[in-house]
Design a protein around this motif. Structure first.
Motif, PDB file in Angstrom:
ATOM      1  N   MET A   1       0.853  -1.188   0.000  1.00 19.61           N
ATOM      2  CA  MET A   1       0.000   0.000   0.000  1.00 19.61           C
ATOM      3  C   MET A   1       0.895   1.246   0.000  1.00 19.61           C
ATOM      4  SD  MET A   1      -2.988   1.088   2.708  1.00 19.61           S
ATOM      5  CE  MET A   1      -3.908  -0.404   2.380  1.00 19.61           C
ATOM      6  N   ASN A   2       0.631   2.173  -0.938  1.00 18.88           N
ATOM      7  CA  ASN A   2       1.494   3.345  -1.014  1.00 18.88           C
ATOM      8  C   ASN A   2       1.143   4.377   0.052  1.00 18.88           C
ATOM      9  OD1 ASN A   2      -0.668   5.000  -1.967  1.00 18.88           O
ATOM     10  ND2 ASN A   2      -0.330   4.238  -4.042  1.00 18.88           N
ATOM     11  N   VAL A   3       2.009   5.385   0.169  1.00 20.44           N
ATOM     12  CA  VAL A   3       1.854   6.388   1.225  1.00 20.44           C
ATOM     13  C   VAL A   3       0.537   7.135   1.099  1.00 20.44           C
ATOM     14  CG1 VAL A   3       2.822   8.508   2.170  1.00 20.44           C
ATOM     15  CG2 VAL A   3       4.344   6.651   1.488  1.00 20.44           C
ATOM     16  N   GLU A   4       0.129   7.438  -0.137  1.00 21.06           N
ATOM     17  CA  GLU A   4      -1.110   8.189  -0.340  1.00 21.06           C
ATOM     18  C   GLU A   4      -2.326   7.397   0.127  1.00 21.06           C
ATOM     19  OE1 GLU A   4      -3.358  11.324  -0.922  1.00 21.06           O
ATOM     20  OE2 GLU A   4      -1.185  11.310  -1.185  1.00 21.06           O
ATOM     21  N   ASN A   5      -2.313   6.096  -0.146  1.00 16.81           N
ATOM     22  CA  ASN A   5      -3.428   5.260   0.301  1.00 16.81           C
ATOM     23  C   ASN A   5      -3.487   5.171   1.817  1.00 16.81           C
ATOM     24  OD1 ASN A   5      -4.362   4.689  -2.254  1.00 16.81           O
ATOM     25  ND2 ASN A   5      -3.195   2.781  -2.448  1.00 16.81           N
ATOM     26  N   VAL A   6      -2.310   5.082   2.444  1.00 17.49           N
ATOM     27  CA  VAL A   6      -2.256   5.039   3.905  1.00 17.49           C
ATOM     28  C   VAL A   6      -2.826   6.330   4.483  1.00 17.49           C
ATOM     29  CG1 VAL A   6      -0.726   5.000   5.910  1.00 17.49           C
ATOM     30  CG2 VAL A   6      -0.310   3.445   3.999  1.00 17.49           C
ATOM     31  N   ARG A   7      -2.455   7.457   3.908  1.00 17.92           N
ATOM     32  CA  ARG A   7      -2.962   8.754   4.389  1.00 17.92           C
ATOM     33  C   ARG A   7      -4.480   8.847   4.227  1.00 17.92           C
ATOM     34  NH1 ARG A   7       1.669  12.589   1.586  1.00 17.92           N
ATOM     35  NH2 ARG A   7       3.287  12.281   3.195  1.00 17.92           N
ATOM     36  N   SER A   8      -4.979   8.350   3.088  1.00 20.62           N
ATOM     37  CA  SER A   8      -6.420   8.403   2.840  1.00 20.62           C
ATOM     38  C   SER A   8      -7.184   7.560   3.855  1.00 20.62           C
ATOM     39  CB  SER A   8      -6.728   7.908   1.424  1.00 20.62           C
ATOM     40  OG  SER A   8      -6.204   8.792   0.457  1.00 20.62           O
ATOM     41  N   ARG A   9      -6.672   6.360   4.141  1.00 25.42           N
ATOM     42  CA  ARG A   9      -7.358   5.488   5.097  1.00 25.42           C
ATOM     43  C   ARG A   9      -7.282   6.054   6.512  1.00 25.42           C
ATOM     44  NH1 ARG A   9      -6.820  -0.842   3.959  1.00 25.42           N
ATOM     45  NH2 ARG A   9      -8.599  -0.698   5.365  1.00 25.42           N
ATOM     46  N   THR A  10      -6.150   6.660   6.847  1.00 31.43           N
ATOM     47  CA  THR A  10      -6.017   7.289   8.167  1.00 31.43           C
ATOM     48  C   THR A  10      -7.003   8.439   8.306  1.00 31.43           C
ATOM     49  OG1 THR A  10      -3.679   6.704   8.283  1.00 31.43           O
ATOM     50  CG2 THR A  10      -4.441   8.470   9.736  1.00 31.43           C
ATOM     51  N   ARG A  11      -7.109   9.240   7.247  1.00 31.18           N
ATOM     52  CA  ARG A  11      -8.042  10.379   7.269  1.00 31.18           C
ATOM     53  C   ARG A  11      -9.478   9.881   7.353  1.00 31.18           C
ATOM     54  NH1 ARG A  11      -9.615  14.891   9.125  1.00 31.18           N
ATOM     55  NH2 ARG A  11     -10.407  16.440   7.647  1.00 31.18           N
ATOM     56  N   ALA A  12      -9.797   8.804   6.632  1.00 31.97           N
ATOM     57  CA  ALA A  12     -11.151   8.240   6.676  1.00 31.97           C
ATOM     58  C   ALA A  12     -11.480   7.760   8.086  1.00 31.97           C
ATOM     59  CB  ALA A  12     -11.273   7.085   5.681  1.00 31.97           C
ATOM     60  N   ALA A  13     -10.503   7.125   8.755  1.00 35.56           N
ATOM     61  CA  ALA A  13     -10.715   6.654  10.124  1.00 35.56           C
ATOM     62  C   ALA A  13     -10.947   7.822  11.075  1.00 35.56           C
ATOM     63  CB  ALA A  13      -9.523   5.821  10.581  1.00 35.56           C
ATOM     64  N   GLU A  14     -10.221   8.912  10.872  1.00 32.97           N
ATOM     65  CA  GLU A  14     -10.400  10.101  11.707  1.00 32.97           C
ATOM     66  C   GLU A  14     -11.795  10.683  11.526  1.00 32.97           C
ATOM     67  OE1 GLU A  14      -7.310  12.656  10.380  1.00 32.97           O
ATOM     68  OE2 GLU A  14      -5.720  11.652  11.504  1.00 32.97           O
ATOM     69  N   ILE A  15     -12.239  10.746  10.276  1.00 32.61           N
ATOM     70  CA  ILE A  15     -13.577  11.284   9.989  1.00 32.61           C
ATOM     71  C   ILE A  15     -14.653  10.384  10.594  1.00 32.61           C
ATOM     72  CG2 ILE A  15     -15.234  11.719   8.130  1.00 32.61           C
ATOM     73  CD1 ILE A  15     -12.785  12.584   6.411  1.00 32.61           C
ATOM     74  N   ALA A  16     -14.480   9.063  10.449  1.00 32.97           N
ATOM     75  CA  ALA A  16     -15.455   8.128  11.016  1.00 32.97           C
ATOM     76  C   ALA A  16     -15.558   8.299  12.528  1.00 32.97           C
ATOM     77  CB  ALA A  16     -15.055   6.689  10.671  1.00 32.97           C
ATOM     78  N   ARG A  17     -14.406   8.490  13.184  1.00 32.40           N
ATOM     79  CA  ARG A  17     -14.411   8.687  14.636  1.00 32.40           C
ATOM     80  C   ARG A  17     -15.119   9.986  15.016  1.00 32.40           C
ATOM     81  NH1 ARG A  17     -14.545   5.677  18.769  1.00 32.40           N
ATOM     82  NH2 ARG A  17     -12.783   4.463  17.994  1.00 32.40           N
ATOM     83  N   ARG A  18     -14.910  11.040  14.243  1.00 36.04           N
ATOM     84  CA  ARG A  18     -15.594  12.313  14.509  1.00 36.04           C
ATOM     85  C   ARG A  18     -17.102  12.145  14.397  1.00 36.04           C
ATOM     86  NH1 ARG A  18     -12.963  17.091  12.826  1.00 36.04           N
ATOM     87  NH2 ARG A  18     -15.015  18.094  12.999  1.00 36.04           N
ATOM     88  N   ILE A  19     -17.540  11.469  13.350  1.00 38.39           N
ATOM     89  CA  ILE A  19     -18.971  11.271  13.140  1.00 38.39           C
ATOM     90  C   ILE A  19     -19.551  10.400  14.254  1.00 38.39           C
ATOM     91  CG2 ILE A  19     -20.708  10.278  11.599  1.00 38.39           C
ATOM     92  CD1 ILE A  19     -18.791  10.992   9.260  1.00 38.39           C
ATOM     93  N   GLU A  20     -18.827   9.360  14.622  1.00 38.80           N
ATOM     94  CA  GLU A  20     -19.274   8.474  15.702  1.00 38.80           C
ATOM     95  C   GLU A  20     -19.441   9.252  17.008  1.00 38.80           C
ATOM     96  OE1 GLU A  20     -16.939   5.063  18.014  1.00 38.80           O
ATOM     97  OE2 GLU A  20     -17.502   4.440  15.991  1.00 38.80           O
ATOM     98  N   ASP A  21     -18.484  10.109  17.329  1.00 34.80           N
ATOM     99  CA  ASP A  21     -18.566  10.922  18.547  1.00 34.80           C
ATOM    100  C   ASP A  21     -19.800  11.820  18.517  1.00 34.80           C
ATOM    101  OD1 ASP A  21     -16.252   9.785  19.504  1.00 34.80           O
ATOM    102  OD2 ASP A  21     -14.957  11.465  18.944  1.00 34.80           O
ATOM    103  N   GLU A  22     -20.111  12.352  17.348  1.00 33.56           N
ATOM    104  CA  GLU A  22     -21.275  13.236  17.208  1.00 33.56           C
ATOM    105  C   GLU A  22     -22.582  12.459  17.369  1.00 33.56           C
ATOM    106  OE1 GLU A  22     -20.663  15.115  13.458  1.00 33.56           O
ATOM    107  OE2 GLU A  22     -18.951  16.297  14.168  1.00 33.56           O
ATOM    108  N   VAL A  23     -22.618  11.235  16.830  1.00 37.37           N
ATOM    109  CA  VAL A  23     -23.814  10.389  16.980  1.00 37.37           C
ATOM    110  C   VAL A  23     -24.065  10.107  18.457  1.00 37.37           C
ATOM    111  CG1 VAL A  23     -24.717   8.062  16.571  1.00 37.37           C
ATOM    112  CG2 VAL A  23     -23.676   9.345  14.691  1.00 37.37           C
ATOM    113  N   ILE A  24     -23.007   9.787  19.191  1.00 33.65           N
ATOM    114  CA  ILE A  24     -23.133   9.505  20.630  1.00 33.65           C
ATOM    115  C   ILE A  24     -23.588  10.754  21.381  1.00 33.65           C
ATOM    116  CG2 ILE A  24     -21.837   8.896  22.727  1.00 33.65           C
ATOM    117  CD1 ILE A  24     -20.034   7.166  20.886  1.00 33.65           C
ATOM    118  N   ALA A  25     -22.967  11.890  21.080  1.00 28.53           N
ATOM    119  CA  ALA A  25     -23.304  13.146  21.766  1.00 28.53           C
ATOM    120  C   ALA A  25     -24.745  13.561  21.491  1.00 28.53           C
ATOM    121  CB  ALA A  25     -22.341  14.249  21.324  1.00 28.53           C
ATOM    122  N   ASP A  26     -25.270  13.168  20.332  1.00 30.31           N
ATOM    123  CA  ASP A  26     -26.629  13.539  19.948  1.00 30.31           C
ATOM    124  C   ASP A  26     -27.671  12.547  20.460  1.00 30.31           C
ATOM    125  OD1 ASP A  26     -28.395  15.340  18.601  1.00 30.31           O
ATOM    126  OD2 ASP A  26     -28.563  13.906  16.946  1.00 30.31           O
TER     127      ASP A  26
END
Length: 238
Positions: free
Chosen positions: A1-26
């Motif tokens: 897996m190249n560096v760009e793909n790793v960055r994309s998956r890391t960013r996707a995981a960060e976004i998913a965690r943000r959304i999950e936190d918002e679902v819980i808070a709501d």
């Protein structure tokens, strides 16, 4: 897996965690629309592939899933307890657990449930327990019954953490259990009867003793058949 793909998956995981936190808070409002792909792309300043990966993460975690068609987007879903139980059980299988670990945990949890339920059980709760007892007489193998006196005890406690962990322990015991003999079925049923009668009488100590005798009898049976972990429907105590 190249560096760009790793960055994309890391960013996707960060976004998913943000959304999950918002679902819980709501307040985890099942069915609530969270937004479209385009809206999330603009909000987080990422491409469509990253947003779709974040959506896949959220769906795999049973937090939200994409809804297709006009007005579609990400929608909050209800987590499935069966998935949680399966994952917890698989992890413990991988990590390695001993029968003693299981029985010690179940004794602590079930005693706690008895103490809580004894203080709050009402006529409806007792009626439900009696109905389960009546159905239990005709059950050939309690390991595969989705509802037993003990899972109902967990539910009646009103404590979701306690209930979840009792179900995890029961799930593990079912996976490793052996079919109880006719005599063992009668022994199990008698302990269930004693538990319900003690709760009906408001005798917490008697209810606790019944739970402990059942689980310690199972533990002794395990010491005889150490190559297998017995079901919560099995016993070695008379």
């Amino acid at each position: 897996m190249n560096v760009e793909n790793v960055r994309s998956r890391t960013r996707a995981a960060e976004i998913a965690r943000r959304i999950e936190d918002e679902v819980i808070a709501d307040g985890w409002r099942v069915g609530a629309a969270l937004g479209s792909e385009t809206a999330f792309m603009e909000r987080f300043e990422v491409g469509r592939s990253v947003v779709r990966e974040a959506f896949r993460i959220l769906e795999s975690r049973h937090v939200a899933k994409p809804r297709r068609g006009p007005g579609g987007g990400l929608v909050v879903t209800a987590p499935e307890r069966s998935a949680v139980l399966d994952q917890a059980s698989l992890f413990l299988e991988y990590d390695g657990f001993a029968a003693d670990d299981l029985f010690q945990m179940m004794e602590i949890l079930e005693v706690s449930a008895v103490e809580q339920v004894s203080a709050i059980i009402d006529a409806d709760g007792l009626t439900r327990m009696r109905e389960i007892l009546a159905a239990e007489v005709n059950v050939g193998d309690l390991r595969f019954e989705p509802v037993t006196v003990y899972t109902e005890l967990a539910r009646l406690s009103g404590n979701p953490v306690l209930s979840l962990f009792i179900h995890i322990g029961t799930n593990l015991a079912r996976t490793h259990g052996v079919r109880p003999s006719e005599g063992e079925l009668q022994w199990i049923h008698q302990h269930s009867v004693e538990l319900v009668e003690a709760l009906e009488a408001g005798d917490t100590l008697a209810a606790v003793r019944s739970v402990r005798r059942r689980l310690r009898g199972m533990s002794r049976r395990q010491s005889v058949s150490s190559h297998r972990i017995p079901s919560t429907s099995s016993t070695g105590e008379s």
